[in-house]
Design a protein around this motif. Sequence first.
Motif, PDB file in Angstrom:
ATOM      1  N   ASN A 168       0.816  -1.217   0.000  1.00 52.07           N
ATOM      2  CA  ASN A 168       0.000   0.000   0.000  1.00 52.07           C
ATOM      3  C   ASN A 168       0.844   1.259   0.000  1.00 52.07           C
ATOM      4  O   ASN A 168       0.598   2.210   0.747  1.00 52.07           O
ATOM      5  CB  ASN A 168      -0.956   0.000   1.197  1.00 52.07           C
ATOM      6  N   GLY A 169       1.884   1.243  -0.842  1.00 56.64           N
ATOM      7  CA  GLY A 169       2.735   2.411  -0.989  1.00 56.64           C
ATOM      8  C   GLY A 169       3.852   2.511   0.034  1.00 56.64           C
ATOM      9  O   GLY A 169       4.589   3.491   0.044  1.00 56.64           O
ATOM     10  N   VAL A 170       4.005   1.493   0.898  1.00 47.32           N
ATOM     11  CA  VAL A 170       5.061   1.498   1.915  1.00 47.32           C
ATOM     12  C   VAL A 170       6.067   0.396   1.611  1.00 47.32           C
ATOM     13  O   VAL A 170       5.697  -0.769   1.422  1.00 47.32           O
ATOM     14  CB  VAL A 170       4.466   1.276   3.326  1.00 47.32           C
ATOM     15  N   LYS A 171       7.360   0.752   1.542  1.00 43.36           N
ATOM     16  CA  LYS A 171       8.404  -0.247   1.331  1.00 43.36           C
ATOM     17  C   LYS A 171       8.652  -1.017   2.616  1.00 43.36           C
ATOM     18  O   LYS A 171       8.869  -0.424   3.675  1.00 43.36           O
ATOM     19  CB  LYS A 171       9.698   0.429   0.875  1.00 43.36           C
ATOM     20  N   MET A 172       8.623  -2.357   2.532  1.00 40.51           N
ATOM     21  CA  MET A 172       8.836  -3.215   3.698  1.00 40.51           C
ATOM     22  C   MET A 172       9.810  -4.346   3.369  1.00 40.51           C
ATOM     23  O   MET A 172       9.661  -5.471   3.847  1.00 40.51           O
ATOM     24  CB  MET A 172       7.507  -3.787   4.188  1.00 40.51           C
ATOM     25  N   SER A 173      10.810  -4.047   2.561  1.00 41.09           N
ATOM     26  CA  SER A 173      11.768  -5.067   2.153  1.00 41.09           C
ATOM     27  C   SER A 173      12.560  -5.611   3.340  1.00 41.09           C
ATOM     28  O   SER A 173      12.994  -6.763   3.333  1.00 41.09           O
ATOM     29  CB  SER A 173      12.730  -4.513   1.097  1.00 41.09           C
ATOM     30  N   SER A 174      12.754  -4.804   4.377  1.00 43.59           N
ATOM     31  CA  SER A 174      13.475  -5.277   5.562  1.00 43.59           C
ATOM     32  C   SER A 174      12.690  -6.387   6.261  1.00 43.59           C
ATOM     33  O   SER A 174      13.263  -7.379   6.719  1.00 43.59           O
ATOM     34  CB  SER A 174      13.726  -4.131   6.542  1.00 43.59           C
ATOM     35  N   LEU A 175      11.362  -6.227   6.320  1.00 43.78           N
ATOM     36  CA  LEU A 175      10.523  -7.277   6.891  1.00 43.78           C
ATOM     37  C   LEU A 175      10.544  -8.509   5.988  1.00 43.78           C
ATOM     38  O   LEU A 175      10.640  -9.646   6.465  1.00 43.78           O
ATOM     39  CB  LEU A 175       9.087  -6.787   7.058  1.00 43.78           C
ATOM     40  N   GLY A 176      10.488  -8.269   4.663  1.00 47.62           N
ATOM     41  CA  GLY A 176      10.537  -9.378   3.712  1.00 47.62           C
ATOM     42  C   GLY A 176      11.816 -10.183   3.857  1.00 47.62           C
ATOM     43  O   GLY A 176      11.803 -11.410   3.748  1.00 47.62           O
ATOM     44  N   SER A 177      12.942  -9.487   4.108  1.00 48.85           N
ATOM     45  CA  SER A 177      14.223 -10.156   4.277  1.00 48.85           C
ATOM     46  C   SER A 177      14.217 -11.065   5.506  1.00 48.85           C
ATOM     47  O   SER A 177      14.713 -12.194   5.467  1.00 48.85           O
ATOM     48  CB  SER A 177      15.341  -9.114   4.400  1.00 48.85           C
ATOM     49  N   LYS A 178      13.620 -10.576   6.595  1.00 45.99           N
ATOM     50  CA  LYS A 178      13.549 -11.391   7.823  1.00 45.99           C
ATOM     51  C   LYS A 178      12.631 -12.599   7.615  1.00 45.99           C
ATOM     52  O   LYS A 178      12.918 -13.703   8.100  1.00 45.99           O
ATOM     53  CB  LYS A 178      13.059 -10.540   8.992  1.00 45.99           C
ATOM     54  N   LEU A 179      11.536 -12.393   6.894  1.00 47.90           N
ATOM     55  CA  LEU A 179      10.632 -13.509   6.608  1.00 47.90           C
ATOM     56  C   LEU A 179      11.324 -14.552   5.738  1.00 47.90           C
ATOM     57  O   LEU A 179      11.098 -15.756   5.900  1.00 47.90           O
ATOM     58  CB  LEU A 179       9.369 -12.997   5.924  1.00 47.90           C
ATOM     59  N   ARG A 180      12.155 -14.088   4.807  1.00 46.20           N
ATOM     60  CA  ARG A 180      12.892 -15.013   3.946  1.00 46.20           C
ATOM     61  C   ARG A 180      13.841 -15.878   4.773  1.00 46.20           C
ATOM     62  O   ARG A 180      13.925 -17.096   4.571  1.00 46.20           O
ATOM     63  CB  ARG A 180      13.686 -14.239   2.889  1.00 46.20           C
ATOM     64  N   GLN A 181      14.548 -15.268   5.715  1.00 43.85           N
ATOM     65  CA  GLN A 181      15.458 -16.030   6.560  1.00 43.85           C
ATOM     66  C   GLN A 181      14.693 -17.058   7.394  1.00 43.85           C
ATOM     67  O   GLN A 181      15.137 -18.187   7.595  1.00 43.85           O
ATOM     68  CB  GLN A 181      16.254 -15.084   7.478  1.00 43.85           C
TER      69      GLN A 181
END
Length: 343
Positions: A168-181
């Motif tokens: 929704n227009g907010v970058k959350m790649s840091s959260l995505g990275s933690k979920l990937r790990q």
Amino acid sequence: MESGEYFESYEDIKIHRLMLEDSARNSAYKEAILNNKHEFMGKVVLDVGAGTGILSVFCAQAGAKIVYAVEASDIYKIAEEIVKENKFENIIKVIHSKVEDAVLPEKVDIIVSEWMGFYLLHESMLDSVIIARDRYLKPGGLMFPESATLYATPCSVPSMNSFWDNVNGVKMSSLGSKLRQQAHQKPLCESLDPEYILSESDTVLWIHLQDVTLEEVKYIESNHIAVARKKGKYEGICLWFSCTFPSKTTEPVELSTEPGEPITHWKQTIIVLPLSLDVEEGSPVAYSLVLKRSSENNRIYNIEVTMLDPSEVEHPEYCLCHMTKCILVRKMFEKYEIENSKK
């Protein structure tokens, strides 16, 4: 999950509701059984892990003389009610026991079971089916299903990457990275759209239920060279399976959990890689896949994926990747075929 906990988990009615709402699963078994009434008519059948008894009822509808419905969890009480509800109490005998402990009064002509878990082998109910087969199946008896195949292919995992670039227009790649790990430690169970499959599938394991042994499914290792059929992000390995039922008179029924097929409760299993790689059409993707029984709990498999360097592993004889050595081999084959066609 210890053995006791495993059977207790199947006392949860919600689990059975999930399976009974799986129309692809139910339809495949019903079609396979009722299309082969001539095999079931007047025969003795064993249903391993009968659950609510739906497969036992299919067998009775197909004309079985008697069906031994063996169920270890307390869901057997509901199976008894369903048997009565369908007026098959004179044919279906519900036995509350592990099949390993059950004592049947006779050998059986057919074994029916829905033993498959996530990525085919999870929960290792196959062990119970093998034991039942060795103890109770008559020579020449039938197994429903008859065979099963486990497949693997490289894939993109959009739920672990691109989604988090814009929430929704907010970058959350840091959260995505933690979920990937986190996902790297435990496989995902998701329905993957076919557009995220990067290559043709490879066979990891083929099981023939008539003769597979317990030893053969303790440890499975396979090496693969996949060729990307399009540009994309290589982020994981997708596993799915198919089962085939025996048939002598009609086309064998197949139950498939491949992406793009009707969604089942198994969905697909995705092993997420710790990093994301860009691949082009024709790029070779090399990896090793190992499934081995957990030393702590033999109902669980540990899955290991090792990313390999495509330039350091042997490629198939006719590999379609864009590496120079494979292009040269293809040219050599093409020249040979042209020369032979002129003779």
